[in-house]
Each structure stands twice: as C-alpha cells, then as structure tokens.
Write a protein that holds these residues in place. Structure first.
Motif, PDB file in Angstrom:
ATOM      1  N   SER A 168       2.278  16.847   5.784  1.00  0.00           N
ATOM      2  CA  SER A 168       2.535  15.723   4.878  1.00  0.00           C
ATOM      3  C   SER A 168       1.327  15.371   4.011  1.00  0.00           C
ATOM      4  O   SER A 168       1.455  14.592   3.066  1.00  0.00           O
ATOM      5  CB  SER A 168       2.954  14.490   5.681  1.00  0.00           C
ATOM      6  N   SER A 169       0.160  15.919   4.338  1.00  0.00           N
ATOM      7  CA  SER A 169      -1.049  15.716   3.533  1.00  0.00           C
ATOM      8  C   SER A 169      -1.327  14.237   3.288  1.00  0.00           C
ATOM      9  O   SER A 169      -1.400  13.767   2.149  1.00  0.00           O
ATOM     10  CB  SER A 169      -0.937  16.463   2.194  1.00  0.00           C
ATOM     11  N   VAL A 170      -1.474  13.486   4.361  1.00  0.00           N
ATOM     12  CA  VAL A 170      -1.787  12.064   4.249  1.00  0.00           C
ATOM     13  C   VAL A 170      -3.173  11.896   3.619  1.00  0.00           C
ATOM     14  O   VAL A 170      -4.129  12.570   3.995  1.00  0.00           O
ATOM     15  CB  VAL A 170      -1.754  11.398   5.630  1.00  0.00           C
ATOM     16  N   VAL A 171      -3.270  10.990   2.674  1.00  0.00           N
ATOM     17  CA  VAL A 171      -4.547  10.684   2.029  1.00  0.00           C
ATOM     18  C   VAL A 171      -5.236   9.601   2.847  1.00  0.00           C
ATOM     19  O   VAL A 171      -4.721   8.487   2.980  1.00  0.00           O
ATOM     20  CB  VAL A 171      -4.339  10.217   0.579  1.00  0.00           C
ATOM     21  N   THR A 172      -6.396   9.897   3.387  1.00  0.00           N
ATOM     22  CA  THR A 172      -7.073   8.958   4.276  1.00  0.00           C
ATOM     23  C   THR A 172      -8.234   8.213   3.619  1.00  0.00           C
ATOM     24  O   THR A 172      -8.811   7.322   4.243  1.00  0.00           O
ATOM     25  CB  THR A 172      -7.606   9.702   5.513  1.00  0.00           C
ATOM     26  N   ASN A 173      -8.578   8.571   2.385  1.00  0.00           N
ATOM     27  CA  ASN A 173      -9.753   7.947   1.759  1.00  0.00           C
ATOM     28  C   ASN A 173      -9.430   7.166   0.489  1.00  0.00           C
ATOM     29  O   ASN A 173     -10.310   6.890  -0.322  1.00  0.00           O
ATOM     30  CB  ASN A 173     -10.802   9.010   1.442  1.00  0.00           C
ATOM     31  N   SER A 176      -5.247   2.813  -2.047  1.00  0.00           N
ATOM     32  CA  SER A 176      -4.335   2.481  -3.141  1.00  0.00           C
ATOM     33  C   SER A 176      -3.090   3.362  -3.128  1.00  0.00           C
ATOM     34  O   SER A 176      -2.088   3.018  -3.761  1.00  0.00           O
ATOM     35  CB  SER A 176      -5.047   2.614  -4.491  1.00  0.00           C
ATOM     36  N   ARG A 177      -3.144   4.481  -2.402  1.00  0.00           N
ATOM     37  CA  ARG A 177      -1.958   5.336  -2.294  1.00  0.00           C
ATOM     38  C   ARG A 177      -0.850   4.664  -1.493  1.00  0.00           C
ATOM     39  O   ARG A 177       0.324   4.980  -1.682  1.00  0.00           O
ATOM     40  CB  ARG A 177      -2.344   6.672  -1.640  1.00  0.00           C
ATOM     41  N   TYR A 178      -1.196   3.762  -0.616  1.00  0.00           N
ATOM     42  CA  TYR A 178      -0.205   3.160   0.278  1.00  0.00           C
ATOM     43  C   TYR A 178      -0.210   1.630   0.247  1.00  0.00           C
ATOM     44  O   TYR A 178       0.679   1.011   0.850  1.00  0.00           O
ATOM     45  CB  TYR A 178      -0.450   3.625   1.719  1.00  0.00           C
ATOM     46  N   CYS A 179      -1.186   1.023  -0.430  1.00  0.00           N
ATOM     47  CA  CYS A 179      -1.310  -0.431  -0.420  1.00  0.00           C
ATOM     48  C   CYS A 179      -1.079  -1.010  -1.816  1.00  0.00           C
ATOM     49  O   CYS A 179      -1.635  -0.503  -2.801  1.00  0.00           O
ATOM     50  CB  CYS A 179      -2.697  -0.853   0.074  1.00  0.00           C
ATOM     51  N   SER A 180      -0.298  -2.084  -1.877  1.00  0.00           N
ATOM     52  CA  SER A 180      -0.126  -2.831  -3.122  1.00  0.00           C
ATOM     53  C   SER A 180      -1.235  -3.869  -3.214  1.00  0.00           C
ATOM     54  O   SER A 180      -1.772  -4.326  -2.196  1.00  0.00           O
ATOM     55  CB  SER A 180       1.235  -3.528  -3.141  1.00  0.00           C
ATOM     56  N   SER A 181      -1.588  -4.247  -4.462  1.00  0.00           N
ATOM     57  CA  SER A 181      -2.691  -5.191  -4.623  1.00  0.00           C
ATOM     58  C   SER A 181      -2.456  -6.070  -5.833  1.00  0.00           C
ATOM     59  O   SER A 181      -1.662  -5.768  -6.716  1.00  0.00           O
ATOM     60  CB  SER A 181      -4.021  -4.443  -4.768  1.00  0.00           C
ATOM     61  N   SER A 182      -3.199  -7.193  -5.855  1.00  0.00           N
ATOM     62  CA  SER A 182      -3.192  -8.105  -6.986  1.00  0.00           C
ATOM     63  C   SER A 182      -4.640  -8.518  -7.231  1.00  0.00           C
ATOM     64  O   SER A 182      -5.266  -9.131  -6.356  1.00  0.00           O
ATOM     65  CB  SER A 182      -2.329  -9.336  -6.685  1.00  0.00           C
ATOM     66  N   ILE A 186      -5.624  -6.684  -1.598  1.00  0.00           N
ATOM     67  CA  ILE A 186      -4.467  -6.038  -0.973  1.00  0.00           C
ATOM     68  C   ILE A 186      -3.444  -7.095  -0.566  1.00  0.00           C
ATOM     69  O   ILE A 186      -3.779  -8.100   0.069  1.00  0.00           O
ATOM     70  CB  ILE A 186      -4.905  -5.211   0.242  1.00  0.00           C
ATOM     71  N   THR A 187      -2.199  -6.863  -0.933  1.00  0.00           N
ATOM     72  CA  THR A 187      -1.115  -7.775  -0.561  1.00  0.00           C
ATOM     73  C   THR A 187      -0.246  -7.200   0.560  1.00  0.00           C
ATOM     74  O   THR A 187       0.350  -7.961   1.328  1.00  0.00           O
ATOM     75  CB  THR A 187      -0.221  -8.081  -1.774  1.00  0.00           C
ATOM     76  N   SER A 188      -0.154  -5.888   0.659  1.00  0.00           N
ATOM     77  CA  SER A 188       0.600  -5.246   1.737  1.00  0.00           C
ATOM     78  C   SER A 188       0.365  -3.744   1.670  1.00  0.00           C
ATOM     79  O   SER A 188      -0.007  -3.213   0.613  1.00  0.00           O
ATOM     80  CB  SER A 188       2.107  -5.547   1.650  1.00  0.00           C
ATOM     81  N   CYS A 189       0.614  -3.073   2.796  1.00  0.00           N
ATOM     82  CA  CYS A 189       0.506  -1.605   2.857  1.00  0.00           C
ATOM     83  C   CYS A 189       1.725  -1.051   3.591  1.00  0.00           C
ATOM     84  O   CYS A 189       2.215  -1.664   4.549  1.00  0.00           O
ATOM     85  CB  CYS A 189      -0.757  -1.171   3.596  1.00  0.00           C
ATOM     86  N   ARG A 190       2.178   0.113   3.143  1.00  0.00           N
ATOM     87  CA  ARG A 190       3.299   0.768   3.812  1.00  0.00           C
ATOM     88  C   ARG A 190       3.246   2.267   3.597  1.00  0.00           C
ATOM     89  O   ARG A 190       3.025   2.741   2.479  1.00  0.00           O
ATOM     90  CB  ARG A 190       4.640   0.234   3.307  1.00  0.00           C
ATOM     91  N   LEU A 191       3.427   2.999   4.667  1.00  0.00           N
ATOM     92  CA  LEU A 191       3.518   4.458   4.628  1.00  0.00           C
ATOM     93  C   LEU A 191       4.664   4.869   5.533  1.00  0.00           C
ATOM     94  O   LEU A 191       4.739   4.447   6.692  1.00  0.00           O
ATOM     95  CB  LEU A 191       2.214   5.091   5.126  1.00  0.00           C
ATOM     96  N   SER A 192       5.584   5.670   5.029  1.00  0.00           N
ATOM     97  CA  SER A 192       6.691   6.182   5.835  1.00  0.00           C
ATOM     98  C   SER A 192       6.846   7.669   5.562  1.00  0.00           C
ATOM     99  O   SER A 192       7.090   8.067   4.419  1.00  0.00           O
ATOM    100  CB  SER A 192       7.994   5.436   5.521  1.00  0.00           C
ATOM    101  N   MET A 207       4.149   3.090   9.001  1.00  0.00           N
ATOM    102  CA  MET A 207       3.041   2.163   9.229  1.00  0.00           C
ATOM    103  C   MET A 207       3.073   1.062   8.176  1.00  0.00           C
ATOM    104  O   MET A 207       3.272   1.346   6.992  1.00  0.00           O
ATOM    105  CB  MET A 207       1.702   2.889   9.148  1.00  0.00           C
ATOM    106  N   THR A 208       2.898  -0.188   8.588  1.00  0.00           N
ATOM    107  CA  THR A 208       2.787  -1.301   7.643  1.00  0.00           C
ATOM    108  C   THR A 208       1.562  -2.133   8.003  1.00  0.00           C
ATOM    109  O   THR A 208       1.160  -2.198   9.177  1.00  0.00           O
ATOM    110  CB  THR A 208       4.031  -2.205   7.653  1.00  0.00           C
ATOM    111  N   VAL A 209       0.977  -2.759   7.003  1.00  0.00           N
ATOM    112  CA  VAL A 209      -0.132  -3.688   7.224  1.00  0.00           C
ATOM    113  C   VAL A 209       0.105  -4.916   6.351  1.00  0.00           C
ATOM    114  O   VAL A 209       0.387  -4.794   5.159  1.00  0.00           O
ATOM    115  CB  VAL A 209      -1.500  -3.061   6.875  1.00  0.00           C
ATOM    116  N   ASP A 210      -0.012  -6.095   6.961  1.00  0.00           N
ATOM    117  CA  ASP A 210       0.210  -7.363   6.268  1.00  0.00           C
ATOM    118  C   ASP A 210      -1.029  -8.231   6.427  1.00  0.00           C
ATOM    119  O   ASP A 210      -1.333  -8.691   7.533  1.00  0.00           O
ATOM    120  CB  ASP A 210       1.439  -8.057   6.862  1.00  0.00           C
ATOM    121  N   PRO A 211      -1.786  -8.486   5.342  1.00  0.00           N
ATOM    122  CA  PRO A 211      -2.991  -9.304   5.455  1.00  0.00           C
ATOM    123  C   PRO A 211      -2.718 -10.798   5.503  1.00  0.00           C
ATOM    124  O   PRO A 211      -3.628 -11.589   5.782  1.00  0.00           O
ATOM    125  CB  PRO A 211      -3.775  -8.936   4.186  1.00  0.00           C
ATOM    126  N   GLY A 212      -1.495 -11.225   5.225  1.00  0.00           N
ATOM    127  CA  GLY A 212      -1.164 -12.640   5.151  1.00  0.00           C
ATOM    128  C   GLY A 212      -0.676 -12.991   3.758  1.00  0.00           C
ATOM    129  O   GLY A 212      -0.540 -12.127   2.886  1.00  0.00           O
TER     130      GLY A 212
END
Length: 378
Positions: A168-173, A176-182, A186-192, A207-212
């Motif tokens: 799947s060649s996940v980008v680890t560095n 911005s490939r998986y996280c939305s921002s304003s 960062i406002t949220s992250c999601r990878l499926s 995987m999801t990440v929610d900063p609040g």
C-alpha cells in the motif's frame, strides 16, 4: 467453546472486582459527576501502555495509551455466513425437544418447568453456542489517547500499518497525506487501506486521529486535552476462510520514523479544556450518571465508558442504540464469548441512514461499553 464453568468464574471475578471498588469508595457504585469542564476521572486503572497487542502484529505505539479493553465483535458478513448453520442446529435442537416432550407425555412424566431467565441477567450466552466451533470476532477496535508528541505517535502508527500492508506504500513522513487542516492546524486525520497480509489474509485497517474541536479549543470528555486515536482492524475476505488462521503475529521491518524528518509542517492545535461529562455526544446522546467516561471523540464520534455493574453497562449500550435507531429500525444483537471476556454487540441503522454500534464488554477487569456513530456516506 467456553464452558458454563468459565462463565461462572468470569462473573465471580467481576463481582469480586466490583465489591472491592464499592468498598474502597464507601459503597457508592455511582461515579460522581465532574465538577469542572477540565476535571476528568482517574482512569489509570483502565489504561494499557505501549506495545499492547491489537491484531495481526499491530500494537499500541509508544506515546499512546489504550483506554479500556480491545473492542472485538463479529461483522455482519461473518454473522450472515454462519447463520444458516446456526438455524440448522436450532431446528435440530427444537426437534429433539419436541420428541422428548412427546416421549414424556406418553410415559406420563410431567414436563420439567423451564429454567428461570431473569431480565437482569447479563450477558447472554454466545449467540452461536449451538455450534461446535463458534466463529471468532473478525473486527477489532483500539481506542487510544495520544500522550506523547502527536506527530511522532501518528507516524509510528503509520509505520506499523506500512509494515503490515507493504504493497500500500503508506507515506510516513508527510501527515498532510492523511490529515485535514485549517491554517496549518490539524483538524482530523484518517487513513483506510485494504490489502493482503501474510497468510493471504484480506484485511482493512482504518486509523483516525481527532485533536479536538478547533473552533472552541475543547477536547471531548475525559481526553485530558490530548488528541485521541482509533484503530479499526477488520478481516474482509471470505468469512469462513478468515477463521482458519491465527489472528496474532509480529511485524517485521517497521520503519524507524526518527531517521526521516516529517515534512508537512502541520501543527497540532492546543486544546484549553475538556468538554464536561454532561456534554451532548453522538447525535445528542449524553452519558448517564452510572457511567464514567474513559475516552471520547468527535471525528469519528465515539464514547468509551465504564460502570460499576454489568447490567448498567449493558443498559447504556441498549439505551444508546434505541435512541439512534430509525423509525421501525431493526436492532441486531450478537454475543461473543472470547478469550477472557464476553462481548455483546448491538447494531442498527440510524435515522440519517448511517450506522450506530454499541459494544458491552464484561471482563475480569470491569464492565465497559463503547459507542460508535458512523454517518451515511454519499
């Protein structure tokens, strides 16, 4: 399949734990509500640290803390695959019961009264207990609080996913490939991702990440103003084939993220406080006074709670699902006796066409309920 002796031992252990907790708290089984928006319950007894196993070799990464147990359940596809076999076993059992009743009537033997089934007996037997080898859960969720540096923790999780699904060649560095921002925040992250792992197993990892809440600078209840991360691991291949292999293992060649700098330049927003335990979550749901919130999130919507008594945890699950079910919506219930736990899963379609799931877990460590809200996708 676990014996009734195991179920009795598990319930006895749980009751002993509850009694000890009640004695230490003056006998009051109802947790006191938080006195401020930032005050959270002491959840150390419910934490699992780094390297705690999740599934297929994936682990809680350094810098993250899992709250409560792993949430394990059978998918709808798995239940549907084994339902015909279960119905056959039920028909055979019913036929044998009718033959026995007819034989006793002929002999003049009075029929034995049915065993009492109190409504407050929780949990029920395994839904597939009639089968010699009930299907194991094929879906696992880990609910984690990010205590370390969020960028490093998320990258460590990405590195594990990349090791599990190398094609799947996940980008680890580059977050911005998986996280939305304003405004770089960062406002949220999601990878499926879905792919084949060792042993030709077809799995999906989300995987999801929610900063609040960035607008109000508020974390979900009991998040300690930290981001929260969820990891859902599902076997999505042919259901029966998924039962043939072991779900455990270890990962090889996991990338050391410290050797490669992160280049997105995104910022994790700082939250000022946690929302109070009385806050509305999950389409207006609020936690009852009998439940202590361990962790919660907005994107995706989830809440993980613990209660003093098993029946309270199950009622939290049932009440949430009843509230979320659409008009005339059916609720599907499935009970799993697995490892040292018994899990009861309720699933329904919501009023807006999404899916709500509630999982009540009875274990020797305590009683837990995890609630999930999955909005309809276009």
């Amino acid at each position: 399949m676990k014996s009734r002796r195991f179920r009795a031992m598990l319930c006895l252990a749980t009751l002993s734990l509850i009694a000890a907790c009640e004695q230490g708290s003056g006998g009051d089984p109802t947790p006191a509500p938080a006195t401020s928006t930032t005050e959270a319950p002491d959840v150390q007894d419910y934490e699992s640290g780094p390297e705690s196993p999740i599934m297929y070799g994936l682990q809680v990464p350094p810098g993250a803390t899992q709250l409560g147990p792993l949430i394990r359940y059978r998918s709808t596809r798995l239940i549907d695959a084994y339902t015909p076999e279960l119905e056959t076993a039920q028909a055979q059992r019913d036929a044998e019961a009718r033959d026995k009743a007819a034989e006793e009537a002929t002999d003049g033997t009075p029929p034995a009264p049915p065993a009492p089934t109190p409504e407050d007996t929780r949990p029920s037997d395994d839904s597939f207990k009639l089968l010699e080898d009930p299907p194991r859960p094929d879906s696992t969720v880990s609910l984690m609080r990010v205590d370390g540096k969020p960028t490093e923790v998320v990258r460590r999780m990405l590195a594990q996913i990349d090791a599990l699904l190398p094609a799947s060649s996940v980008v680890t560095n580059d977050l911005s490939r998986y996280c939305s921002s304003s405004g770089r925040r960062i406002t949220s992250c999601r990878l499926s991702l879905r792919g084949m792992i060792a042993g030709d197993r077809d799995v999906r990892v989300t995987m999801t990440v929610d900063p609040g809440d960035l607008a109000t600078r508020t974390s979900g209840p009991s998040d300690l103003t930290r981001p929260v991360m969820t990891l859902l691991v599902e076997y999505v291949g042919e259901p029966r084939e998924g039962q043939l292999a072991d779900d455990t293992g270890s990962l090889e060649e996991v990338e050391d993220i410290e050797e490669v700098p992160e280049k997105s330049d995104l910022i994790w927003p700082k939250m000022d406080e946690d929302a109070p335990r009385t806050a509305e979550l999950l389409n207006g749901w609020t936690a009852p006074s009998t439940a202590t919130i361990l962790l919660s999130g907005y994107r995706p919507g989830f809440v993980n709670v613990t209660t003093a008594r098993a029946i309270q945890a199950d009622l939290v699950a049932e009440g949430y699902i009843d509230d979320q079910a659409g008009e005339g919506g059916a609720v599907r219930k499935d009970v799993v006796e697995d490892l040292n736990e018994v899990s009861t899963t309720y699933t329904t379609q919501t009023k807006d066409g999404g899916t709500s799931r509630a999982v009540f877990v009875l274990s020797a460590r305590g009683n837990y309920t995890a609630l999930f809200d999955y909005p309809a996708t276009n």
